[in-house]
Write an enzyme that holds these catalytic residues in place. Sequence first.
Site, PDB file in Angstrom:
ATOM      1  N   LEU A   1       0.838  -1.206   0.000  1.00 38.35           N
ATOM      2  CA  LEU A   1       0.000   0.000   0.000  1.00 38.35           C
ATOM      3  C   LEU A   1       0.872   1.254   0.000  1.00 38.35           C
ATOM      4  O   LEU A   1       1.704   1.440   0.887  1.00 38.35           O
ATOM      5  CB  LEU A   1      -0.929   0.014   1.223  1.00 38.35           C
ATOM      6  CG  LEU A   1      -1.828  -1.215   1.406  1.00 38.35           C
ATOM      7  CD1 LEU A   1      -2.857  -0.948   2.500  1.00 38.35           C
ATOM      8  CD2 LEU A   1      -2.493  -1.631   0.105  1.00 38.35           C
ATOM      9  N   ALA A   2       0.674   2.084  -1.008  1.00 35.35           N
ATOM     10  CA  ALA A   2       1.540   3.253  -1.158  1.00 35.35           C
ATOM     11  C   ALA A   2       0.797   4.423  -1.782  1.00 35.35           C
ATOM     12  O   ALA A   2       1.360   5.218  -2.520  1.00 35.35           O
ATOM     13  CB  ALA A   2       2.746   2.885  -2.018  1.00 35.35           C
TER      14      ALA A   2
ATOM     15  N   GLN B   1      -5.244   3.752  -6.952  1.00 37.91           N
ATOM     16  CA  GLN B   1      -6.360   4.008  -6.045  1.00 37.91           C
ATOM     17  C   GLN B   1      -6.615   5.514  -6.130  1.00 37.91           C
ATOM     18  O   GLN B   1      -5.884   6.309  -5.550  1.00 37.91           O
ATOM     19  CB  GLN B   1      -5.988   3.610  -4.603  1.00 37.91           C
ATOM     20  CG  GLN B   1      -7.153   3.782  -3.641  1.00 37.91           C
ATOM     21  CD  GLN B   1      -6.721   3.728  -2.177  1.00 37.91           C
ATOM     22  OE1 GLN B   1      -5.575   4.009  -1.835  1.00 37.91           O
ATOM     23  NE2 GLN B   1      -7.653   3.375  -1.317  1.00 37.91           N
TER      24      GLN B   1
ATOM     25  N   GLY C   1      -1.118   6.721  -0.021  1.00 40.44           N
ATOM     26  CA  GLY C   1      -1.339   7.851   0.883  1.00 40.44           C
ATOM     27  C   GLY C   1      -0.511   9.065   0.504  1.00 40.44           C
ATOM     28  O   GLY C   1       0.519   8.959  -0.159  1.00 40.44           O
TER      29      GLY C   1
ATOM     30  N   ARG D   1       1.956  14.906   6.438  1.00 38.50           N
ATOM     31  CA  ARG D   1       2.811  15.407   7.522  1.00 38.50           C
ATOM     32  C   ARG D   1       4.299  15.504   7.124  1.00 38.50           C
ATOM     33  O   ARG D   1       5.112  16.019   7.877  1.00 38.50           O
ATOM     34  CB  ARG D   1       2.629  14.540   8.777  1.00 38.50           C
ATOM     35  CG  ARG D   1       1.257  14.797   9.430  1.00 38.50           C
ATOM     36  CD  ARG D   1       1.267  14.393  10.881  1.00 38.50           C
ATOM     37  NE  ARG D   1       1.175  12.946  11.039  1.00 38.50           N
ATOM     38  CZ  ARG D   1       1.691  12.295  12.084  1.00 38.50           C
ATOM     39  NH1 ARG D   1       2.342  12.936  13.027  1.00 38.50           N
ATOM     40  NH2 ARG D   1       1.552  10.992  12.169  1.00 38.50           N
TER      41      ARG D   1
ATOM     42  N   ASN E   1      35.372  13.968 -22.339  1.00 39.08           N
ATOM     43  CA  ASN E   1      34.379  13.071 -22.946  1.00 39.08           C
ATOM     44  C   ASN E   1      33.147  13.794 -23.463  1.00 39.08           C
ATOM     45  O   ASN E   1      32.326  13.205 -24.136  1.00 39.08           O
ATOM     46  CB  ASN E   1      33.951  12.000 -21.931  1.00 39.08           C
ATOM     47  CG  ASN E   1      33.349  12.592 -20.673  1.00 39.08           C
ATOM     48  OD1 ASN E   1      33.742  13.676 -20.248  1.00 39.08           O
ATOM     49  ND2 ASN E   1      32.395  11.902 -20.092  1.00 39.08           N
TER      50      ASN E   1
ATOM     51  N   SER F   1      51.485  12.458 -17.067  1.00 38.78           N
ATOM     52  CA  SER F   1      50.723  13.357 -16.195  1.00 38.78           C
ATOM     53  C   SER F   1      50.108  14.501 -16.997  1.00 38.78           C
ATOM     54  O   SER F   1      50.703  14.995 -17.945  1.00 38.78           O
ATOM     55  CB  SER F   1      51.637  13.961 -15.127  1.00 38.78           C
ATOM     56  OG  SER F   1      52.070  12.928 -14.273  1.00 38.78           O
TER      57      SER F   1
ATOM     58  N   LYS G   1       5.269  10.491  -0.079  1.00 36.77           N
ATOM     59  CA  LYS G   1       6.014  10.040   1.102  1.00 36.77           C
ATOM     60  C   LYS G   1       6.878   8.819   0.837  1.00 36.77           C
ATOM     61  O   LYS G   1       8.051   8.786   1.239  1.00 36.77           O
ATOM     62  CB  LYS G   1       5.030   9.745   2.246  1.00 36.77           C
ATOM     63  CG  LYS G   1       5.722   9.153   3.463  1.00 36.77           C
ATOM     64  CD  LYS G   1       4.879   9.205   4.701  1.00 36.77           C
ATOM     65  CE  LYS G   1       3.819   8.140   4.712  1.00 36.77           C
ATOM     66  NZ  LYS G   1       3.078   8.163   6.001  1.00 36.77           N
TER      67      LYS G   1
ATOM     68  N   ASN H   1      48.977   2.591 -16.703  1.00 37.03           N
ATOM     69  CA  ASN H   1      49.180   3.576 -15.655  1.00 37.03           C
ATOM     70  C   ASN H   1      48.710   4.940 -16.154  1.00 37.03           C
ATOM     71  O   ASN H   1      49.115   5.391 -17.213  1.00 37.03           O
ATOM     72  CB  ASN H   1      50.683   3.628 -15.316  1.00 37.03           C
ATOM     73  CG  ASN H   1      50.932   4.458 -14.070  1.00 37.03           C
ATOM     74  OD1 ASN H   1      50.534   5.620 -13.997  1.00 37.03           O
ATOM     75  ND2 ASN H   1      51.560   3.873 -13.092  1.00 37.03           N
TER      76      ASN H   1
HETATM   77  C1  UD1 Z   1      -3.055   1.744  10.056  1.00 39.04           C
HETATM   78  C2  UD1 Z   1      -4.003   0.751  10.707  1.00 39.04           C
HETATM   79  C3  UD1 Z   1      -3.724   0.693  12.206  1.00 39.04           C
HETATM   80  C4  UD1 Z   1      -2.286   0.371  12.464  1.00 39.04           C
HETATM   81  C5  UD1 Z   1      -1.376   1.330  11.729  1.00 39.04           C
HETATM   82  C6  UD1 Z   1       0.047   0.874  11.826  1.00 39.04           C
HETATM   83  C7  UD1 Z   1      -6.023   0.928   9.339  1.00 39.04           C
HETATM   84  C8  UD1 Z   1      -7.386   1.454   9.257  1.00 39.04           C
HETATM   85  N1  UD1 Z   1      -5.355   1.186  10.480  1.00 39.04           N
HETATM   86  O1  UD1 Z   1      -3.373   3.010  10.546  1.00 39.04           O
HETATM   87  O2  UD1 Z   1      -4.568  -0.275  12.824  1.00 39.04           O
HETATM   88  O3  UD1 Z   1      -2.033   0.395  13.861  1.00 39.04           O
HETATM   89  O4  UD1 Z   1      -1.705   1.370  10.332  1.00 39.04           O
HETATM   90  O5  UD1 Z   1       0.913   1.819  11.276  1.00 39.04           O
HETATM   91  O6  UD1 Z   1      -5.560   0.249   8.440  1.00 39.04           O
HETATM   92  N2  UD1 Z   1      -3.071   3.745   2.340  1.00 39.04           N
HETATM   93  C9  UD1 Z   1      -3.468   3.634   1.037  1.00 39.04           C
HETATM   94  N3  UD1 Z   1      -4.714   3.992   0.688  1.00 39.04           N
HETATM   95  C10 UD1 Z   1      -5.626   4.424   1.600  1.00 39.04           C
HETATM   96  C11 UD1 Z   1      -5.222   4.536   2.936  1.00 39.04           C
HETATM   97  C12 UD1 Z   1      -3.934   4.185   3.285  1.00 39.04           C
HETATM   98  O7  UD1 Z   1      -2.671   3.236   0.174  1.00 39.04           O
HETATM   99  O8  UD1 Z   1      -6.759   4.721   1.190  1.00 39.04           O
HETATM  100  C13 UD1 Z   1      -1.710   3.359   2.701  1.00 39.04           C
HETATM  101  C14 UD1 Z   1      -0.899   4.525   3.235  1.00 39.04           C
HETATM  102  O9  UD1 Z   1      -0.197   5.176   2.178  1.00 39.04           O
HETATM  103  C15 UD1 Z   1       0.030   3.856   4.209  1.00 39.04           C
HETATM  104  C16 UD1 Z   1      -0.752   2.658   4.704  1.00 39.04           C
HETATM  105  O10 UD1 Z   1      -1.774   2.433   3.739  1.00 39.04           O
HETATM  106  O11 UD1 Z   1       1.196   3.375   3.578  1.00 39.04           O
HETATM  107  C17 UD1 Z   1      -1.375   2.889   6.073  1.00 39.04           C
HETATM  108  O12 UD1 Z   1      -2.276   3.958   6.019  1.00 39.04           O
HETATM  109  P1  UD1 Z   1      -2.397   5.032   7.193  1.00 39.04           P
HETATM  110  O13 UD1 Z   1      -3.433   5.998   6.812  1.00 39.04           O
HETATM  111  O14 UD1 Z   1      -1.058   5.539   7.550  1.00 39.04           O
HETATM  112  O15 UD1 Z   1      -2.957   4.105   8.369  1.00 39.04           O
HETATM  113  P2  UD1 Z   1      -2.859   4.391   9.905  1.00 39.04           P
HETATM  114  O16 UD1 Z   1      -3.848   5.424  10.269  1.00 39.04           O
HETATM  115  O17 UD1 Z   1      -1.446   4.613  10.274  1.00 39.04           O
END
Ligand code: UD1
Length: 441
Positions: A9-10, A76, A12, A16, A364, A383, A23, A355
Amino acid sequence: MADVSLIVLAAGMGSRMNSDLPKVLHPLGGVPMLHHAMSAGRALDPARTVVVAGHGADRVTKAALAFDPDATVVLQEEQLGTAHAVAQARFDAPGDAVVLYGDTPFITAETLEAMREARSRHAVVVLGFHGEGRYGRLIMDGDELERIVEFKDATEDQRAITLCNSGVVCCDARLLFDLVSAVENDNAAGEYYLPDIVEIARARGLSAGVVTCDISETLGINTRAELAAAESVFQARARAEALENGVTLTAPDTVFFALDTVIGRDAVVGPNVVFGPGVTVESEAEIRAFCHLEGCHISRGATVGPFARLRPGAELAEDVHVGNFVEIKNAVLDEGVKVGHLTYIGDAHVGEKTNIGAGTITCNYDGVNKHRTEIGPRAFIGSNTMLVAPVKIGRDAMTGSGSIITEDVPAEALAIGRARQVTKPGMAVRLMDLFLAKKKG
Ligand code: UD1
Ligand code: CA
């Protein structure tokens, strides 16, 4: 064991981080953060890897494919929660799926193996750790995981539980997609929570269990401060690993590694050396103090530095010596080549035992195109030779010091390309007198 697939999952935004860069692309150990989770997952020898991208999807796709050209990247469009993210990865294949987070780089292959092993006892296996903070909490019933409550939705009593959710899940792939499609978003965040699959599985009479790991493996990165802290965690691990593998580090705390740095046994690394991505160093090579290396290969017995820079495509054969203030880029140096001092070698091939004298430069670049320099074996480059590429120096040839070489030099020939010296007796003293007289006015 049956096939395993990875879902990373990547999508987000990572708001922050306060950054235009997604990120998961912020560098950690010299590579995008995303590569770390993919690298841990690779140890499971996955049949497929699906990366879920959203924010900065183009760039995330490029980075994912750079690590694994066979990875699938799905989009997504709206980040509606972790269950929704997993649903975008849907595929139809037998075997397990492991869900990883792109912003959680330190999961180890051993932990993932343990989760797969626990699948013989549970339909859904969740990775937990003992900690505190705003993590989801694991509600246990003996050995069974009953459900996961998000911190936002938890009661005071539930928040007091120290067993937390890392987010990593292992489950039969078809069951996983079936479960996430049943997840709803009636919670504090209005999101589709992946952790809700536990309760849904249990309601169907399936078993859910927990594997725990050390909190250091589940460190997530949300801020620049956490990124900096993660970098030092990564470096500490990489240094310890290098020492364990039989590498001598004179001052370990001053050496910086990349995720993919490979160093052989009995190699020696001096103080203040930086390994960028893509470096391999064979056994018994020596990297002296203050070197910066990237995308290069250093063979057994070679010595590099102090103060050398090896850039992508630098390939040093056995017993090559590269000395101080030398830069090598996209160049192959055959066995026993010596480039001792103050030199730039780019887009070149240098034959064995040649050498290269101090101050030599392969010219180049003409401002538009790059050109190659080919130097044969056992040549002697005087040299301060300028090798104006494209140019070829034959085997056993020589160039005179200070030469500007614009034409090929045949084997065994000596080429001199510089203005002839003129010597004027007594002229130095006369000149000096003239200068002094002028200064007085
Ligand atoms: C999530 C977990 C939480 C856990 C924590 C650990 C859920 C609802 N909660 O919370 O129980 O303790 O991780 O770090 O899963 N992402 C997507 N698409 C989305 C949402 C998130 O790709 O729609 C990805 C984010 O980029 C991230 C990961 O999923 O890499 C986690 O999402 P994040 O929103 O950080 O979850 P937490 O609130 O940290
Ligand atoms: Ca998070």
